[in-house]
Design a protein around this motif. Sequence first.
Motif, PDB file in Angstrom:
ATOM      1  N   HIS A  83       1.089  -1.142   0.063  1.00  0.00           N
ATOM      2  CA  HIS A  83      -0.092   0.215   0.136  1.00  0.00           C
ATOM      3  C   HIS A  83       1.183   0.843   0.195  1.00  0.00           C
ATOM      4  N   GLY A  84       2.187   0.820   0.032  1.00  0.00           N
ATOM      5  CA  GLY A  84       2.970   2.457  -0.037  1.00  0.00           C
ATOM      6  C   GLY A  84       3.555   2.877   1.649  1.00  0.00           C
ATOM      7  N   LEU A  85       2.545   2.603   2.129  1.00  0.00           N
ATOM      8  CA  LEU A  85       2.971   2.725   3.585  1.00  0.00           C
ATOM      9  C   LEU A  85       4.043   2.597   4.011  1.00  0.00           C
ATOM     10  N   VAL A  86       4.733   3.319   4.928  1.00  0.00           N
ATOM     11  CA  VAL A  86       5.675   4.223   5.776  1.00  0.00           C
ATOM     12  C   VAL A  86       5.801   2.954   7.076  1.00  0.00           C
ATOM     13  N   PHE A  87       4.511   3.083   7.746  1.00  0.00           N
ATOM     14  CA  PHE A  87       4.635   1.955   8.654  1.00  0.00           C
ATOM     15  C   PHE A  87       3.364   0.803   8.325  1.00  0.00           C
ATOM     16  N   SER A  88       3.212   0.143   9.010  1.00  0.00           N
ATOM     17  CA  SER A  88       2.266  -1.287   8.229  1.00  0.00           C
ATOM     18  C   SER A  88       2.688  -2.205   8.976  1.00  0.00           C
ATOM     19  N   THR A  89       1.498  -3.628   8.996  1.00  0.00           N
ATOM     20  CA  THR A  89       1.370  -4.121   9.780  1.00  0.00           C
ATOM     21  C   THR A  89       2.578  -5.232   8.774  1.00  0.00           C
ATOM     22  N   GLY A  90       2.547  -6.274   9.576  1.00  0.00           N
ATOM     23  CA  GLY A  90       3.296  -7.282   9.117  1.00  0.00           C
ATOM     24  C   GLY A  90       3.333  -7.967   7.784  1.00  0.00           C
ATOM     25  N   VAL A  91       1.724  -7.657   7.254  1.00  0.00           N
ATOM     26  CA  VAL A  91       1.537  -7.716   6.013  1.00  0.00           C
ATOM     27  C   VAL A  91       1.474  -6.942   5.150  1.00  0.00           C
ATOM     28  N   GLY A  92       1.422  -5.640   5.475  1.00  0.00           N
ATOM     29  CA  GLY A  92       1.637  -4.015   4.321  1.00  0.00           C
ATOM     30  C   GLY A  92       0.479  -4.084   4.293  1.00  0.00           C
ATOM     31  N   THR A  93      -0.542  -3.866   5.966  1.00  0.00           N
ATOM     32  CA  THR A  93      -2.023  -3.000   6.025  1.00  0.00           C
ATOM     33  C   THR A  93      -1.529  -2.143   6.886  1.00  0.00           C
ATOM     34  N   ALA A  94      -2.950  -1.212   6.358  1.00  0.00           N
ATOM     35  CA  ALA A  94      -2.482   0.169   7.243  1.00  0.00           C
ATOM     36  C   ALA A  94      -2.556  -0.184   9.587  1.00  0.00           C
ATOM     37  N   LEU A  95      -1.708  -0.004   9.617  1.00  0.00           N
ATOM     38  CA  LEU A  95      -2.078   0.124  11.362  1.00  0.00           C
ATOM     39  C   LEU A  95      -3.365   0.877  11.464  1.00  0.00           C
ATOM     40  N   ASP A  96      -3.410   0.387  12.662  1.00  0.00           N
ATOM     41  CA  ASP A  96      -5.000   0.856  13.228  1.00  0.00           C
ATOM     42  C   ASP A  96      -4.492   1.302  15.250  1.00  0.00           C
ATOM     43  N   ALA A  97      -5.000   1.333  15.799  1.00  0.00           N
ATOM     44  CA  ALA A  97      -4.711   2.400  16.891  1.00  0.00           C
ATOM     45  C   ALA A  97      -4.937   1.494  17.422  1.00  0.00           C
ATOM     46  N   HIS A  98      -5.524   0.385  17.403  1.00  0.00           N
ATOM     47  CA  HIS A  98      -5.305  -0.743  18.937  1.00  0.00           C
ATOM     48  C   HIS A  98      -3.629  -1.412  18.474  1.00  0.00           C
ATOM     49  N   ASN A  99      -3.845  -1.949  17.586  1.00  0.00           N
ATOM     50  CA  ASN A  99      -2.191  -2.201  17.119  1.00  0.00           C
ATOM     51  C   ASN A  99      -1.222  -1.602  18.043  1.00  0.00           C
ATOM     52  N   VAL A 100      -1.247  -0.651  17.358  1.00  0.00           N
ATOM     53  CA  VAL A 100       0.315   0.229  18.172  1.00  0.00           C
ATOM     54  C   VAL A 100       0.070   0.679  19.224  1.00  0.00           C
ATOM     55  N   ARG A 101      -1.105   0.957  20.227  1.00  0.00           N
ATOM     56  CA  ARG A 101      -1.160   0.638  21.182  1.00  0.00           C
ATOM     57  C   ARG A 101      -0.581  -0.241  21.565  1.00  0.00           C
ATOM     58  N   ARG A 102      -1.117  -1.705  21.874  1.00  0.00           N
ATOM     59  CA  ARG A 102       0.155  -2.397  21.835  1.00  0.00           C
ATOM     60  C   ARG A 102       1.372  -2.748  21.605  1.00  0.00           C
ATOM     61  N   SER A 103       1.264  -2.505  20.460  1.00  0.00           N
ATOM     62  CA  SER A 103       3.415  -2.779  19.788  1.00  0.00           C
ATOM     63  C   SER A 103       3.613  -1.297  21.326  1.00  0.00           C
ATOM     64  N   PHE A 104       3.195  -0.016  21.054  1.00  0.00           N
ATOM     65  CA  PHE A 104       3.238   1.014  21.698  1.00  0.00           C
ATOM     66  C   PHE A 104       3.883  -0.333  23.685  1.00  0.00           C
ATOM     67  N   ARG A 105       3.126  -0.646  24.459  1.00  0.00           N
ATOM     68  CA  ARG A 105       3.105  -1.435  25.725  1.00  0.00           C
ATOM     69  C   ARG A 105       4.035  -2.152  25.674  1.00  0.00           C
ATOM     70  N   ALA A 106       4.444  -2.805  24.729  1.00  0.00           N
ATOM     71  CA  ALA A 106       5.234  -3.907  24.843  1.00  0.00           C
ATOM     72  C   ALA A 106       6.619  -3.646  24.686  1.00  0.00           C
ATOM     73  N   ILE A 107       6.628  -2.083  23.984  1.00  0.00           N
ATOM     74  CA  ILE A 107       7.996  -1.156  23.581  1.00  0.00           C
ATOM     75  C   ILE A 107       8.331  -0.424  25.531  1.00  0.00           C
ATOM     76  N   ILE A 108       7.187  -0.262  25.795  1.00  0.00           N
ATOM     77  CA  ILE A 108       7.185   0.341  27.039  1.00  0.00           C
ATOM     78  C   ILE A 108       7.866  -0.757  27.953  1.00  0.00           C
ATOM     79  N   LYS A 109       7.431  -1.517  28.508  1.00  0.00           N
ATOM     80  CA  LYS A 109       7.374  -3.049  29.012  1.00  0.00           C
ATOM     81  C   LYS A 109       9.116  -3.551  29.013  1.00  0.00           C
ATOM     82  N   ARG A 110       9.548  -3.336  27.667  1.00  0.00           N
ATOM     83  CA  ARG A 110      11.103  -3.969  27.075  1.00  0.00           C
ATOM     84  C   ARG A 110      12.030  -2.689  27.745  1.00  0.00           C
ATOM     85  N   ALA A 111      11.758  -1.411  28.202  1.00  0.00           N
ATOM     86  CA  ALA A 111      12.740  -0.269  28.314  1.00  0.00           C
ATOM     87  C   ALA A 111      12.269  -0.571  30.438  1.00  0.00           C
ATOM     88  N   ASN A 112      11.256  -1.298  30.366  1.00  0.00           N
ATOM     89  CA  ASN A 112      11.319  -0.957  31.722  1.00  0.00           C
ATOM     90  C   ASN A 112      11.229   0.482  32.756  1.00  0.00           C
TER      91      ASN A 112
END
Length: 108
Positions: A51-80
């Motif tokens: 889809h020509g997206l800079v940031f996408s899911t693992g299959v190239g589709t658009a990210l939705d807010a839920h996925n972004v928040r879930r990924s962000f929480r994982a990053i926050i957890k890894r960063a302690n």
Amino acid sequence: MWRADRVGGDTKTRKSRRSLELPDQAATALKQHRAAQAAQQLEAGELWTDHGLVFSTGVGTALDAHNVRRSFRAIIKRANLEGNWVPRELRHSFVSIMSDNDVPLERV
């Protein structure tokens, strides 16, 4: 930005068009991201939809807010980091850090 992919078309007026300076660090990060995304595309194979997206899911589709928040929480957890951080707080933190380093508001 000389061309805007907006729902309503280009910028409202020609005066709305302006170039924005991109720091070298950001350009480097985007190049690295593009390379990682190319590898992700190969891994996804036929499942990838370009889809020509800079940031996408693992299959190239658009990210939705839920996925972004879930990924962000994982990053926050890894960063302690403690607390309930949300992605929009990064914008506020960025402005605070830049202001604390005497970067003029016009540049921020």
